[in-house]
Design an enzyme around this catalytic site. Structure first.
Site, PDB file in Angstrom:
ATOM      1  N   GLU A 226     -17.717  32.705 -25.213  1.00 23.16           N
ATOM      2  CA  GLU A 226     -18.899  32.367 -25.862  1.00 23.16           C
ATOM      3  C   GLU A 226     -19.989  33.271 -24.989  1.00 23.16           C
ATOM      4  O   GLU A 226     -21.006  32.949 -25.410  1.00 23.16           O
ATOM      5  CB  GLU A 226     -19.093  31.230 -26.210  1.00 23.16           C
ATOM      6  CG  GLU A 226     -18.134  30.470 -26.968  1.00 23.16           C
ATOM      7  CD  GLU A 226     -18.253  28.999 -27.440  1.00 23.16           C
ATOM      8  OE1 GLU A 226     -19.433  28.638 -27.058  1.00 23.16           O
ATOM      9  OE2 GLU A 226     -17.559  28.615 -28.324  1.00 23.16           O
TER      10      GLU A 226
ATOM     11  N   ASP B 163     -21.096  20.133 -24.014  1.00 23.47           N
ATOM     12  CA  ASP B 163     -19.995  19.831 -24.728  1.00 23.47           C
ATOM     13  C   ASP B 163     -18.859  19.347 -23.965  1.00 23.47           C
ATOM     14  O   ASP B 163     -18.354  20.435 -23.255  1.00 23.47           O
ATOM     15  CB  ASP B 163     -19.783  21.005 -25.856  1.00 23.47           C
ATOM     16  CG  ASP B 163     -18.568  20.628 -26.666  1.00 23.47           C
ATOM     17  OD1 ASP B 163     -18.054  19.703 -26.649  1.00 23.47           O
ATOM     18  OD2 ASP B 163     -18.252  21.750 -27.315  1.00 23.47           O
TER      19      ASP B 163
ATOM     20  N   LYS C 147     -20.206  22.546 -38.761  1.00 23.44           N
ATOM     21  CA  LYS C 147     -19.352  23.881 -38.922  1.00 23.44           C
ATOM     22  C   LYS C 147     -18.894  24.049 -40.159  1.00 23.44           C
ATOM     23  O   LYS C 147     -17.916  23.151 -40.798  1.00 23.44           O
ATOM     24  CB  LYS C 147     -18.130  23.781 -37.791  1.00 23.44           C
ATOM     25  CG  LYS C 147     -18.499  23.729 -36.376  1.00 23.44           C
ATOM     26  CD  LYS C 147     -17.229  23.685 -35.355  1.00 23.44           C
ATOM     27  CE  LYS C 147     -17.852  23.580 -34.032  1.00 23.44           C
ATOM     28  NZ  LYS C 147     -16.588  23.209 -33.166  1.00 23.44           N
TER      29      LYS C 147
ATOM     30  N   HIS D 224     -21.581  27.766 -34.352  1.00 23.83           N
ATOM     31  CA  HIS D 224     -20.656  28.642 -34.521  1.00 23.83           C
ATOM     32  C   HIS D 224     -19.159  28.227 -33.929  1.00 23.83           C
ATOM     33  O   HIS D 224     -18.833  27.245 -33.940  1.00 23.83           O
ATOM     34  CB  HIS D 224     -20.888  29.907 -33.427  1.00 23.83           C
ATOM     35  CG  HIS D 224     -20.891  29.681 -32.075  1.00 23.83           C
ATOM     36  ND1 HIS D 224     -20.787  30.350 -31.127  1.00 23.83           N
ATOM     37  CD2 HIS D 224     -20.795  28.272 -31.343  1.00 23.83           C
ATOM     38  CE1 HIS D 224     -20.813  29.948 -30.001  1.00 23.83           C
ATOM     39  NE2 HIS D 224     -20.806  28.720 -30.150  1.00 23.83           N
TER      40      HIS D 224
END
Length: 443
Positions: free
Chosen positions: A208, A243, A348, A376
């Site tokens: 990412e 996260d 999501k 995303h």
């Protein structure tokens, strides 16, 4: 304007894995969407259909999903008006006939759903975010706070960090464009600090766009972030989001969390195994020492008890966000609301499979007084649908990776363009909008 045909093709995502591009053809032209895919996926997500043919892409091909779009979905939806989103989404759900979209594949269905929305926005002559706001009945148009994943761990990186994402959250920026600048500047400061402390090869990036230095503890990563924030002069305006993606190191049979799960053989080391109570204590210590905005997936995807305990303990101070726990699934969201398990939803679109169900999930979160973080996936494309989604829903927060790699930046750049459009409208006719800022978790 009615659907004339729908076609899908196989393309590659940002990880080099196959995914779908879907085209909806109408008398007014063609409208397309590209489908994202996750690496750290919840077991309760809608089913992503892969071919399983090991001779092609190690089994990750999507030719069967393409056949489903071209031969099943296309003739079924032919003649339907593109501006009837719910009817189209409901028809695909009916055609699939399974609880988790495993017949057609959520990746087939969501691509069609997204492309149809683009077509409808076009015939109505409005931007996609405005059309989504109309579908959702939302009049609160606002730009979100971006959450930049700048240090990668978990399944997104080859280091030994157990937690998956460490994010910059610039809640004190005056507008989105400045929030993006703040994030970019801290990102570059962080790169220099990592290079100085760990060497040049430690500045390689993960899936990412975040850095993946050879760190072993969450506290190491958090200290790096605080140092980079302070070095950039943003200590009063940027917080940190985590996260944990704890399902990846949770053993539901033993209820233990292996904080060294990426170290081969660590499952036999008692020192790396934490109970839910021990992991909770660690989170509370982190909250005392660092400027935390939220914990996402702090416990396993079916560990409702410990999610509820941490929400009861600190949910009045920060967001406790459910991703794998909820999977954008309205039924699981309703359960979490009833049991006060978390106080925020990670949204999501490909987790549930249609735009209609995504909007329903966001509405449930809003009615419960929750926050809602639009997200995303780790396997992304240059499609920036979620940028319009977050503005249209007005949820006030989005995560799309680091300010690096084009598949991440496509969303952030689209949001800057939307902000410019809204500023122009405000100057010409007084239309109101706002940057979510410190109110990012209220919508």
């Amino acid at each position: 304007m009615s659907i004339e045909s729908i076609k899908a093709r196989e393309i590659l995502d940002s990880r080099g894995n196959p995914t779908l591009e879907v085209e909806v053809w109408t008398s007014e032209g063609m409208f397309s969407a590209k489908v994202p895919s996750g690496a750290s996926t919840g077991i309760h997500e809608a089913f992503e259909l892969r071919d399983g043919d090991k001779s092609r892409y190690f089994g990750y091909g999507v030719l069967n999903a393409i056949v489903n779009v071209n031969n099943l979905i296309s003739p079924t939806l032919k003649g339907m008006r593109v501006d009837n989103q719910k009817a189209i989404d409901d028809k695909m759900i009916e055609l699939d006939g399974t609880k988790n979209k495993s017949k057609l594949g959520s990746n087939a269905i969501v691509g069609v759903s997204m492309a149809v929305a683009r077509a409808a926005a076009s015939i109505k002559g409005v931007p996609l975010y405005r059309y989504i706001s109309q579908l959702a009945g939302n009049s609160n148009i606002r730009l979100p706070v971006p959450c930049f994943n700048v240090i990668n761990g978990g399944k997104h990186a080859g280091n030994r960090l157990p937690f998956q994402e460490f994010m910059l959250v610039p809640i004190g920026a005056p507008k989105f464009k400045e929030a993006l600048r703040y994030g970019s500047e801290v990102y570059h400061s962080l790169k220099e600090i990592i290079k100085e402390r760990y060497g040049l090869d430690a500045t390689n990036v993960g899936d990412e766009g975040g850095f993946a230095p050879n760190l072993t503890s969450p506290e190491e990563a958090l200290t790096l972030l605080v140092d980079a924030i302070n070095h950039s002069g943003y200590q009063d305006v940027i917080k940190i989001g985590i996260d944990s993606a704890a399902s990846e190191f949770w053993n539901p049979k033993t209820s233990k969390y292996d904080m060294d799960f990426k170290n081969i053989g660590s499952s036999h080391l008692k020192s790396s195994l934490n109970s839910g109570e021990q992991l909770m204590s660690r989170y509370l210590e982190i909250l005392k020492k660092y400027p935390i905005a939220f914990f996402e997936d702090p416990f396993g995807e079916d560990d409702w008890e410990n999610h509820g305990k941490i929400t009861a303990a600190i949910g009045n101070k920060i967001q406790i966000i459910g991703d794998d726990l909820l999977c954008t699934n309205p039924e699981r969201i309703k359960k979490a609301i009833s049991e006060k398990t978390v106080n925020s939803l990670l949204l999501k679109i490909n987790q549930i499979g249609t735009l209609t169900e995504t909007i329903e999930a966001a509405k449930l979160a809003k009615e419960a007084g929750w926050g809602c973080l639009v997200s995303h996936r780790s396997g992304e494309t240059d499609d920036h649908f979620i940028a319009d989604l977050v503005v249209g829903l007005g949820t006030g927060e989005i995560k799309s990776g680091a300010p690096c790699r084009f598949e991440r930046l496509s969303k952030y750049n689209r949001l800057m363009k939307i902000e410019e459009e809204l500023e122009k409208l405000h100057r010409s006719n007084g239309n109101s909008f706002e940057y979510a800022g410190e109110e990012f978790y209220h919508f």
